[in-house]
Design a protein around this motif. Structure first.
Motif, short mmCIF file in Angstrom:
data_model
loop_
_atom_site.label_atom_id
_atom_site.label_comp_id
_atom_site.label_asym_id
_atom_site.label_seq_id
_atom_site.Cartn_x
_atom_site.Cartn_y
_atom_site.Cartn_z
N VAL A 17 17.14 1.62 13.71
CA VAL A 17 16.42 0.44 13.21
C VAL A 17 14.95 0.57 13.56
O VAL A 17 14.60 0.92 14.70
CB VAL A 17 16.97 -0.86 13.83
N ILE A 18 14.09 0.29 12.58
CA ILE A 18 12.65 0.16 12.81
C ILE A 18 12.23 -1.18 12.26
O ILE A 18 12.54 -1.52 11.12
CB ILE A 18 11.86 1.28 12.10
N VAL A 19 11.56 -1.98 13.09
CA VAL A 19 11.08 -3.30 12.68
C VAL A 19 9.56 -3.26 12.72
O VAL A 19 8.97 -2.82 13.70
CB VAL A 19 11.61 -4.40 13.63
N SER A 20 8.94 -3.74 11.65
CA SER A 20 7.47 -3.72 11.58
C SER A 20 6.94 -5.07 11.15
O SER A 20 7.52 -5.74 10.28
CB SER A 20 7.02 -2.64 10.59
N HIS A 21 5.85 -5.48 11.77
CA HIS A 21 5.10 -6.67 11.34
C HIS A 21 3.68 -6.58 11.87
O HIS A 21 3.37 -5.73 12.71
CB HIS A 21 5.79 -7.97 11.76
N GLY A 27 5.70 -11.22 21.97
CA GLY A 27 5.85 -12.55 21.40
C GLY A 27 5.99 -12.56 19.88
O GLY A 27 6.02 -13.62 19.28
N GLY A 28 6.11 -11.41 19.26
CA GLY A 28 6.22 -11.33 17.81
C GLY A 28 7.66 -11.52 17.35
O GLY A 28 8.61 -11.43 18.13
N PHE A 29 7.82 -11.77 16.06
CA PHE A 29 9.14 -11.99 15.49
C PHE A 29 10.00 -10.73 15.55
O PHE A 29 11.23 -10.81 15.55
CB PHE A 29 9.02 -12.50 14.06
N ALA A 30 9.38 -9.57 15.60
CA ALA A 30 10.14 -8.31 15.69
C ALA A 30 10.99 -8.28 16.94
O ALA A 30 12.08 -7.70 16.94
CB ALA A 30 9.20 -7.11 15.66
N SER A 36 18.48 -9.61 18.29
CA SER A 36 19.68 -9.95 17.52
C SER A 36 20.47 -8.70 17.15
O SER A 36 21.71 -8.68 17.25
CB SER A 36 19.30 -10.72 16.26
N ILE A 37 19.77 -7.67 16.72
CA ILE A 37 20.43 -6.42 16.35
C ILE A 37 21.08 -5.78 17.58
O ILE A 37 22.22 -5.31 17.53
CB ILE A 37 19.43 -5.46 15.69
N GLN A 38 20.34 -5.77 18.69
CA GLN A 38 20.86 -5.16 19.92
C GLN A 38 22.12 -5.88 20.39
O GLN A 38 23.09 -5.24 20.81
CB GLN A 38 19.78 -5.22 21.00
N GLU A 39 22.13 -7.21 20.31
CA GLU A 39 23.29 -7.97 20.75
C GLU A 39 24.52 -7.72 19.88
O GLU A 39 25.64 -7.70 20.38
CB GLU A 39 22.97 -9.47 20.75
N ARG A 51 9.84 -0.80 17.39
CA ARG A 51 8.97 -1.82 16.80
C ARG A 51 7.61 -1.20 16.49
O ARG A 51 6.99 -0.60 17.36
CB ARG A 51 8.79 -3.00 17.74
N VAL A 52 7.16 -1.38 15.27
CA VAL A 52 5.82 -0.93 14.86
C VAL A 52 5.05 -2.20 14.53
O VAL A 52 5.28 -2.84 13.51
CB VAL A 52 5.89 0.00 13.63
N CYS A 53 4.15 -2.57 15.43
CA CYS A 53 3.46 -3.86 15.31
C CYS A 53 1.98 -3.69 15.64
O CYS A 53 1.52 -2.60 15.93
CB CYS A 53 4.08 -4.86 16.28
N GLY A 54 1.27 -4.80 15.63
CA GLY A 54 -0.12 -4.79 16.04
C GLY A 54 -0.24 -4.62 17.55
O GLY A 54 0.76 -4.67 18.27
N TYR A 55 -1.45 -4.40 18.00
CA TYR A 55 -1.69 -4.22 19.44
C TYR A 55 -1.73 -5.57 20.15
O TYR A 55 -1.96 -6.61 19.55
CB TYR A 55 -3.01 -3.49 19.66
N ASP A 56 -1.53 -5.55 21.45
CA ASP A 56 -1.56 -6.77 22.27
C ASP A 56 -2.97 -7.12 22.74
O ASP A 56 -3.15 -7.55 23.87
CB ASP A 56 -0.63 -6.62 23.47
N THR A 57 -3.94 -6.89 21.92
CA THR A 57 -5.32 -7.23 22.26
C THR A 57 -5.97 -7.91 21.06
O THR A 57 -5.58 -7.67 19.92
CB THR A 57 -6.14 -5.97 22.60
N PRO A 58 -6.96 -8.76 21.31
CA PRO A 58 -7.67 -9.36 20.17
C PRO A 58 -8.48 -8.28 19.44
O PRO A 58 -9.06 -7.40 20.06
CB PRO A 58 -8.60 -10.37 20.82
#
Length: 84
Positions: A17-21, A27-30, A36-39, A51-58
């Motif tokens: 599974v790869i989740v991206s947003h 704190g992201g929806f991913a 949920s998938i892991q459980e 997870r492929v998401c944005g960085y944790d910085t402004p």
């Protein structure tokens, strides 16, 4: 809302599974999707959920193209997940 049944069926079938947003990783929806998938599919997974998401910085808008997950970041995640 997201189609949990379809996602769970796909995770159990492929084992990966790869989740991206665009939001930050923390704190992201991913994180909720990954949990949920892991459980539900833990014993069927052959690789860690990625997870492929944005960085944790402004980030200023001028650097948005570096912040937002793009095709190269997703391709790299696919390679890592397949070769795990």
């Amino acid at each position: 809302p997201w189609d949990t049944e379809t996602v769970m069926a796909s995770a159990m079938k492929t084992g990966r599974v790869i989740v991206s947003h665009e939001a930050p990783v923390t704190g992201g929806f991913a994180g909720e999707i990954a949990t949920s998938i892991q459980e539900s599919c833990f014993l069927s997974l052959e690789a860690p959920i990625r997870r492929v998401c944005g960085y944790d910085t402004p980030f200023p808008l001028v650097f948005e193209k570096y912040y937002v997950p793009d095709h190269l970041k997703i391709l790299e995640a696919i390679k890592e997940t397949v070769n795990y």
